[in-house]
Design an enzyme around this catalytic site. Structure first.
Site, PDB file in Angstrom:
ATOM      1  N   ARG A  54      51.293  -2.527  65.744  1.00  0.00           N
ATOM      2  CA  ARG A  54      51.522  -1.965  64.412  1.00  0.00           C
ATOM      3  C   ARG A  54      50.253  -1.966  63.532  1.00  0.00           C
ATOM      4  O   ARG A  54      50.167  -1.243  62.546  1.00  0.00           O
ATOM      5  CB  ARG A  54      52.635  -2.750  63.736  1.00  0.00           C
ATOM      6  N   TYR A 107      56.132  18.512  46.818  1.00  0.00           N
ATOM      7  CA  TYR A 107      56.972  18.633  48.018  1.00  0.00           C
ATOM      8  C   TYR A 107      58.316  17.910  47.769  1.00  0.00           C
ATOM      9  O   TYR A 107      58.329  16.758  47.300  1.00  0.00           O
ATOM     10  CB  TYR A 107      56.193  18.001  49.173  1.00  0.00           C
ATOM     11  N   ASP A 179      48.351  14.859  47.368  1.00  0.00           N
ATOM     12  CA  ASP A 179      48.787  15.455  48.628  1.00  0.00           C
ATOM     13  C   ASP A 179      47.879  16.667  48.852  1.00  0.00           C
ATOM     14  O   ASP A 179      48.011  17.690  48.187  1.00  0.00           O
ATOM     15  CB  ASP A 179      50.264  15.877  48.546  1.00  0.00           C
ATOM     16  N   LYS A 204      50.769  19.023  59.992  1.00  0.00           N
ATOM     17  CA  LYS A 204      50.542  20.465  59.763  1.00  0.00           C
ATOM     18  C   LYS A 204      49.263  20.918  60.467  1.00  0.00           C
ATOM     19  O   LYS A 204      49.224  21.014  61.666  1.00  0.00           O
ATOM     20  CB  LYS A 204      50.508  20.756  58.259  1.00  0.00           C
TER      21      LYS A 204
HETATM   22  C1  LIG Z   1      53.062  19.532  51.223  1.00  0.00           C
HETATM   23  C2  LIG Z   1      53.695  18.601  52.193  1.00  0.00           C
HETATM   24  N1  LIG Z   1      53.419  17.303  52.105  1.00  0.00           N
HETATM   25  C3  LIG Z   1      53.963  16.414  52.950  1.00  0.00           C
HETATM   26  C4  LIG Z   1      54.826  16.805  53.930  1.00  0.00           C
HETATM   27  C5  LIG Z   1      55.459  15.772  54.811  1.00  0.00           C
HETATM   28  O1  LIG Z   1      54.919  15.768  56.077  1.00  0.00           O
HETATM   29  P1  LIG Z   1      55.775  15.264  57.339  1.00  0.00           P
HETATM   30  O2  LIG Z   1      56.746  16.350  57.657  1.00  0.00           O
HETATM   31  O3  LIG Z   1      54.745  14.997  58.372  1.00  0.00           O
HETATM   32  O4  LIG Z   1      56.475  14.011  56.914  1.00  0.00           O
HETATM   33  C6  LIG Z   1      55.132  18.154  54.088  1.00  0.00           C
HETATM   34  C7  LIG Z   1      56.052  18.599  55.152  1.00  0.00           C
HETATM   35  O5  LIG Z   1      56.529  19.714  55.169  1.00  0.00           O
HETATM   36  C8  LIG Z   1      54.557  19.077  53.180  1.00  0.00           C
HETATM   37  O6  LIG Z   1      54.850  20.386  53.262  1.00  0.00           O
END
Ligand SMILES: Cc1ncc(COP(=O)(O)O)c(C=O)c1O
Length: 390
Positions: A54, A107, A179, A204
């Protein structure tokens, strides 16, 4: 060294792996020690070297080193998903009684974490208009510990004046967390624009092949890194062995993939702007976009994710368009090699500023297919939409 060179070489140590270009995938939970003294020595450096699965492995350290070199930070931390990176960061940096300023275009699951979990733990969240800029100063309270930014928003694509927001936050002693998934580490140097912690849903573009969940957090200094690393380790949200390897592998080709996502995405966006069925295209790299000046000032590129508003029509007409597409699959994600499309109205939740549109919204992730084929697919879809309207 330019970033496109750094992305190829950062975190690469063939000399540590018998000359292999890539590090091996360490599938590990248990780590054994030859002596009690060695065991106690490892405890003194819990986050360096192998201690227990971990805490990290040479595979995760290589990925983190590479991302950190691109971000220009102190050190990075890999996590089980992008959302795990976001929630661990917020949990690490906020305590009962603290106030969080959260961008209204964030998000959806990040918003839900604030409303459903941080609220129970005594942290208050205020949502703010993404276009607020330096005006954020008026919302900062003595107990405001963190300002969260995300630009552009992944459904509504508003840009944010991040240097202005960071200046106001820092003047009041608050941290700035971003983010930064849309821009990737290549197109927005978050830390040099005033951000203290830059987060990517590596799921992504970094992984880039729609086959792994992964997050990565990069911290500006050691104090932040220690706090967040402790939270990730304590909550068990560490990245899996294969996932972190796929992240490192994806990173090596991120530069060339992004060039194509950007070029094809812009072609689609420009083509859609000229269509009578489309009211507007939301893409910060288009000169017509309200956030274009900020994008041009601060960002060095755009990925292939953008949205459009259709002229008013029924849901059935939208379904007629989307159900028959050949290359655009219906899917919630983005960043992979394949094109995706999403009817996105239901994903847009706003509380600070109402989000008003007359027509339905679609979000497009431009994949790596030939853009001529993608345009032909959309053209046929728009013809089905028009026929369904009658
Ligand atoms: C802008 C954004 N941030 C964070 C995330 C979260 O990522 P994950 O799906 O890997 O948890 C997403 C997922 O769609 C996203 O679009």
């Amino acid at each position: 060294m330019k970033n496109h060179t750094r992305i190829v070489h950062a975190g690469s140590h063939p000399e540590e792996h018998q000359g292999a270009v890539n590090p091996p995938v360490y599938h590990v939970s248990t780590v054994t020690y030859p002596t009690v003294q060695a065991m106690h020595e490892a405890e003194r450096h819990p986050y360096d070297g192998m201690r227990y699965g971990r805490f990290g492995t040479p595979t995760s350290f290589a990925f983190e080193e590479a991302v950190c070199a691109l971000e220009g930070g102190y050190r990075s931390i890999s996590t089980a998903s992008g959302l795990a990176a976001i929630t661990a960061t917020l949990a690490a940096l906020l305590s009962a009684g603290d106030h969080l300023l959260m961008v209204d275009s964030t998000y959806g699951p990040s918003r839900r974490f604030c409303d459903q979990h941080l609220a129970r733990w005594g942290v208050t969240t205020t949502y703010y208009d993404p276009k607020i800029g330096g005006g954020i100063a008026a919302l900062i309270r003595p107990e405001t510990k963190l300002v969260y930014v995300e630009a552009p928003g992944s459904h509504t694509f508003e840009m944010q004046d991040i240097p202005a927001i960071a200046a106001a936050a820092h003047a009041a002693g608050a941290l700035v967390v971003m983010d930064n998934t849309w821009a990737t580490p290549l197109f927005f140097p978050a830390l040099s624009k005033g951000v203290d912690v830059s987060i990517h849903a590596a799921t992504k573009f970094i992984v880039g092949h729609s086959d792994a969940m992964l997050g990565v957090i990069t911290c500006a200094d050691e104090r932040l890194w220690k706090k967040i690393k402790m939270a990730v380790t304590a909550s068990g949200s560490c990245a899996g062995a294969d996932e972190v390897y796929l992240g490192l592998r994806g990173l090596r080709t991120l530069g060339v993939r992004l060039r194509q996502h950007q070029e094809s995405g812009l072609r689609l966006a420009q083509w859609l702007e000229g269509r009578p069925e489309v009211t507007r295209v939301l893409h910060p790299a288009l000169p017509s976009d309200p956030g274009h000046a900020l994008w041009k000032r601060d960002f060095s590129g755009a990925c292939g994710l953008f949205a459009l508003e259709l002229a008013p029509c029924s849901e059935a007409a939208v379904a007629a368009m989307l159900d028959g597409l050949s290359y655009f699959a219906l899917g919630y994600s983005w960043g992979g090699f394949e094109s995706l499309i999403l009817p996105s109205d239901r994903e847009i939740v706003r509380t600070a500023m109402p989000w008003k549109t007359a027509g339905k919204m679609l979000r497009i992730h431009t994949g790596l297919e030939d853009p001529d084929d993608l345009i032909a697919d959309l053209e046929a879809g728009l013809a089905r939409l028009t026929a369904a309207i009658g």
